[in-house]
Design an enzyme around this catalytic site. Structure first.
Site, mmCIF file in Angstrom:
data_model
loop_
_atom_site.group_PDB
_atom_site.id
_atom_site.type_symbol
_atom_site.label_atom_id
_atom_site.label_comp_id
_atom_site.label_asym_id
_atom_site.label_seq_id
_atom_site.Cartn_x
_atom_site.Cartn_y
_atom_site.Cartn_z
ATOM 1 C CG HIS A 248 48.322 50.816 43.570
ATOM 2 N ND1 HIS A 248 47.771 50.163 44.475
ATOM 3 C CD2 HIS A 248 47.912 51.804 43.538
ATOM 4 C CE1 HIS A 248 46.341 51.239 44.904
ATOM 5 N NE2 HIS A 248 46.475 52.389 44.743
ATOM 6 C CG HIS B 66 46.891 57.344 42.746
ATOM 7 N ND1 HIS B 66 45.597 56.940 43.231
ATOM 8 C CD2 HIS B 66 46.931 56.144 43.953
ATOM 9 C CE1 HIS B 66 45.180 56.061 43.192
ATOM 10 N NE2 HIS B 66 45.674 55.440 43.902
ATOM 11 N NE ARG C 31 46.875 61.929 42.988
ATOM 12 C CZ ARG C 31 46.417 61.331 43.908
ATOM 13 N NH1 ARG C 31 44.921 60.329 43.067
ATOM 14 N NH2 ARG C 31 46.696 61.300 44.872
ATOM 15 C CG HIS D 242 40.506 51.041 47.751
ATOM 16 N ND1 HIS D 242 41.682 51.865 48.095
ATOM 17 C CD2 HIS D 242 39.579 51.354 48.825
ATOM 18 C CE1 HIS D 242 41.111 52.591 48.994
ATOM 19 N NE2 HIS D 242 39.900 52.148 49.732
ATOM 20 C CG HIS E 236 46.642 49.631 49.106
ATOM 21 N ND1 HIS E 236 45.399 49.449 49.551
ATOM 22 C CD2 HIS E 236 45.882 51.017 48.146
ATOM 23 C CE1 HIS E 236 44.526 49.695 48.892
ATOM 24 N NE2 HIS E 236 44.895 50.954 48.274
ATOM 25 C CG ASP F 196 48.547 53.415 46.912
ATOM 26 O OD1 ASP F 196 47.923 54.242 46.255
ATOM 27 O OD2 ASP F 196 48.534 53.358 47.956
ATOM 28 C CG PHE G 191 43.734 58.622 53.702
ATOM 29 C CD1 PHE G 191 43.916 58.727 54.741
ATOM 30 C CD2 PHE G 191 42.768 59.705 53.710
ATOM 31 C CE1 PHE G 191 43.379 58.058 55.533
ATOM 32 C CE2 PHE G 191 41.537 59.338 54.762
ATOM 33 C CZ PHE G 191 41.910 59.063 55.505
HETATM 34 O O1 DOR Z 1 46.794 56.288 50.359
HETATM 35 C C1 DOR Z 1 45.347 56.556 48.952
HETATM 36 N N1 DOR Z 1 46.095 57.749 48.473
HETATM 37 N N2 DOR Z 1 44.691 56.001 49.216
HETATM 38 C C2 DOR Z 1 44.090 55.638 47.976
HETATM 39 O O2 DOR Z 1 42.772 54.882 48.233
HETATM 40 C C3 DOR Z 1 43.492 56.803 47.215
HETATM 41 C C4 DOR Z 1 45.058 57.697 47.250
HETATM 42 C C5 DOR Z 1 44.439 58.267 46.154
HETATM 43 O O3 DOR Z 1 44.285 59.214 45.334
HETATM 44 O O4 DOR Z 1 45.477 60.077 46.588
HETATM 45 ZN ZN ZN Z 2 43.589 52.602 47.412
HETATM 46 ZN ZN ZN Z 3 45.726 53.950 45.884
#
Ligand code: DOR
Ligand code: ZN
Ligand code: ZN
Length: 430
Positions: free
Chosen positions: A59, A61, A63, A178, A232, A306, A324
Site C-alpha cells: 500500500h 501512493h 502519485r 478502502h 489500513h 499507506d 489526508f
Molecule cells: O491518508 C490517506 N491518504 N488516506 C487515503 O485514503 C488517501 C491517501 C492519499 O491518497 O493521500
Molecule cells: Zn485508503
Molecule cells: Zn492509501
C-alpha cells in the site's frame, strides 16, 4: 561472477538469529551456508547485520501520473528501497486514475526505468474511481495489475461492490478495499470521533464509517467467494468483523499501518498540525490495542504503510484544509522494530513475516522468502545503530510525518532487488 554477502545474521526456523553467508548468482539466492568460498565473487561484508528477505509493502501512493510535485514513481521507488522495501504496490488514485491498460503500462515502464523497488500497480475497481461503472478487469489483468482497489475512496454502492467481487472472482483478482461509508461523514471532519476531537470542539470521523463497509464486504465476499482484503484497518469493530469472517471461512485478509499500531488520537498535539491528519484517522487507545492484538493473533495478516506523500504547502493549510496522508516508506521498519520488537510486543520473526512472507503468500507473489533458489530480493538492516527520524534526509519528496525526531534503531543499510544493489547507505549518511 556473483556476490557473496559475508557474515550476515538471518532468522532460522526457530526464530533465532544465526550467522550465514549468502551467494547471489544471476538474480537468485544460489547458496546459504555458514561459510562460503568467495573466490571469484564480489564480497560485501555485513559484519553481523541482520539480513532479511526484501520487505513488501502492498500500500503506497506514488502519485504519478498527475501529482508529481508530491512524489514520482522514481522518487517513491527510491524511498521504498531506502526503507528496505523491495516490492511496493501502488494505488490508483492518480490523474488519470489507473483505470486503463495504457496507464498500467506506463507505470510499469517508468518503474523499470527507475530500477529501484519492484512496482506493482493496482487497477481501479471503477472508472475514474467514481463508483459508477466497473473498469475492464480482464484487460487490466492482462496488462499486469496487482489487484483491484478504489483506494482513496470507498465503493459506496453495495450492488456495485457485489458486481465487482463477482467479476474479480471470475478473473482471479483480489478486491482490496478502502472502507469508508460517505453517508456517515461530516464535511470537514479530520480526526477520529473521540476524546481529542471533542476536546477541541471538532466534528469527528466515526469508527462505523469504516466498519460498516468491512462488515458489508465480508458478507459480499462470503457470497461471491472472492479474496477480499481490507486496507489500513483502524477500528476495533473492524478487527472483530475480520476475526469473525475468518472463523466463518470467508477469504478475508487485512493490513494495518505502522501509524495506527503506534499512535492514537490522544497523541495528537494541541497545535493540531496536519502531519497528524490521515484517513482513516488515528483512533482511540482501545482501537490501537485491538489492532496489536489482531496482528498478534493473525486476524491482521500484514503491515502496509499507506505511504501518502503531500507537499509542504498542502500540509501547511491547517487541519481542516490539508489533505489526508503521511509518508511511511522510510520509517516503517525502524519504528516497528524499536517500538514493537524492542518493547517485547512482537518478536523480530513476527514483524518480518508481516512484512515479507505474509503479503507474498496472500497475494501470490514470488518474493518474500529467504531460501536457496528464491529471487535475490534482500534487505540488510542495522539493528544496533540509533538515530532520529529526520524528514530532511528522506529520499521521498514527502516530508509529512508525525514521527520526526523519534529515536529509532533498525535502519536499513543495503537493499538488493533482483540480484542488484539498489540502495547502500553511504558513509557520509551515518
Ligand atoms: O491518508 C490517506 N491518504 N488516506 C487515503 O485514503 C488517501 C491517501 C492519499 O491518497 O493521500
Ligand atoms: Zn485508503
Ligand atoms: Zn492509501
Amino acid at each position: 561472477m556473483g556476490i557473496v554477502l559475508r557474515n550476515g545474521r538471518i532468522l532460522n526456523e526457530a526464530g533465532e538469529l544465526v550467522k550465514r553467508d549468502i551467494l547471489i548468482e544471476h538474480n537468485r539466492i544460489a547458496k546459504i551456508a555458514e561459510l562460503l568460498d568467495s573466490e571469484g565473487h564480489e564480497v560485501i561484508e555485513l559484519a553481523g547485520k541482520f539480513l532479511s528477505a526484501g520487505l513488501i509493502d502492498v500500500h503506497v501512493h506514488l502519485r504519478e501520473p498527475g501529482f508529481e510535485a508530491k512524489e514520482t514513481i522514481e522518487t517513491g521507488a527510491n524511498a521504498a528501497v531506502h526503507g528496505g522495501f523491495t516490492t511496493v504496490a501502488c494505488m490508483p488514485n492518480t490523474r488519470p486514475v489507473i483505470d486503463s491498460v495504457e496507464i498500467v503500462r506506463s507505470i510499469l515502464d517508468k518503474a523499470s526505468a527507475a530500477g529501484k523497488a519492484r512496482v506493482l500497480p493496482y487497477g481501479a475497481i471503477t472508472q475514474r474511481q467514481l463508483g459508477k461503472e466497473l473498469t475492464d478487469f480482464a484487460a487490466l489483468k492482462a496488462a499486469g495489475i496487482f489487484a483491484l482497489t478504489d483506494d482513496g475512496v470507498g465503493v459506496q454502492s453495495s450492488a456495485m461492490m457485489k458486481k465487482a467481487m463477482q467479476q474479480a472472482k471470475e478473473h482471479g483478482l483480489s478486491i482490496v478495499a478502502h472502507c469508508e461509508d460517505d453517508d456517515l461523514l461530516i464535511p470537514g471532519a479530520a480526526l477520529h470521533d473521540g476524546i481529542t476531537a471533542a476536546r477541541h470542539g471538532l466534528p469527528g470521523i466515526p469508527s462505523e464509517s469504516e466498519s460498516i463497509h468491512v462488515g458489508r464486504d465480508i458478507l459480499l465476499a462470503e457470497q461471491t467467494g472472492v479474496h477480499y482484503h481490507v486496507c489500513h484497518i483502524s477500528a476495533k469493530e473492524s478487527v472483530r468483523l475480520v476475526r469473525d469472517g475468518k472463523r466463518a471461512g470467508v477469504n478475508v485478509t487485512a493490513e494495518v499501518s505502522p501509524h495506527h499500531l503506534l499512535l492514537c488520537d490522544e497523541d495528537i498535539p494541541d497545535d493540531l498540525d496536519a502531519r497528524w491528519k490521515m484517513n482513516p484517522p488515528l483512533r482511540s487507545k482501545e482501537d490501537r490495542a485491538a489492532l496489536l492484538a489482531g496482528l498478534k493473533d493473525g486476524t491482521i495478516d500484514m503491515i502496509a504503510t499507506d505511504h501518502a506523500p503531500h507537499t509542504e504547502e498542502e500540509k501547511a493549510k491547517g487541519l481542516e484544509r490539508a489533505p489526508f496522508g503521511i509518508v511511511g516508506s522510510e520509517t516503517a521498519f525502524p519504528l516497528l522494530y524499536t517500538h514493537l520488537v524492542l518493547t517485547g510486543e512482537l518478536t523480530l520473526a513476527e514483524l518480518v513475516a508481516k512484512l515479507t512472507v505474509k503479503p507474498a503468500e496472500i497475494f501470490g507473489l514470488p518474493y518474500g522468502r529467504l531460501a536457496e533458489g528464491e529471487l535475490a530480493d534482500l534487505t540488510v538492516i542495522d539493528l544496533e545503530s540509533e538515530r532520529e527520524i529526520d524528514p530532511a534526509r528522506f529520499a521521498s519528496k514527502g516530508r509529512n510525518t508525525p514521527f520526526a525526531g523519534w529515536r529509532c534503531k533498525g535502519w536499513p543499510v543495503l537493499t538488493i532487488v533482483d540480484g542488484k544493489v539498489v540502495y547502500q547507505q553511504e558513509k557520509e549518511e551515518e
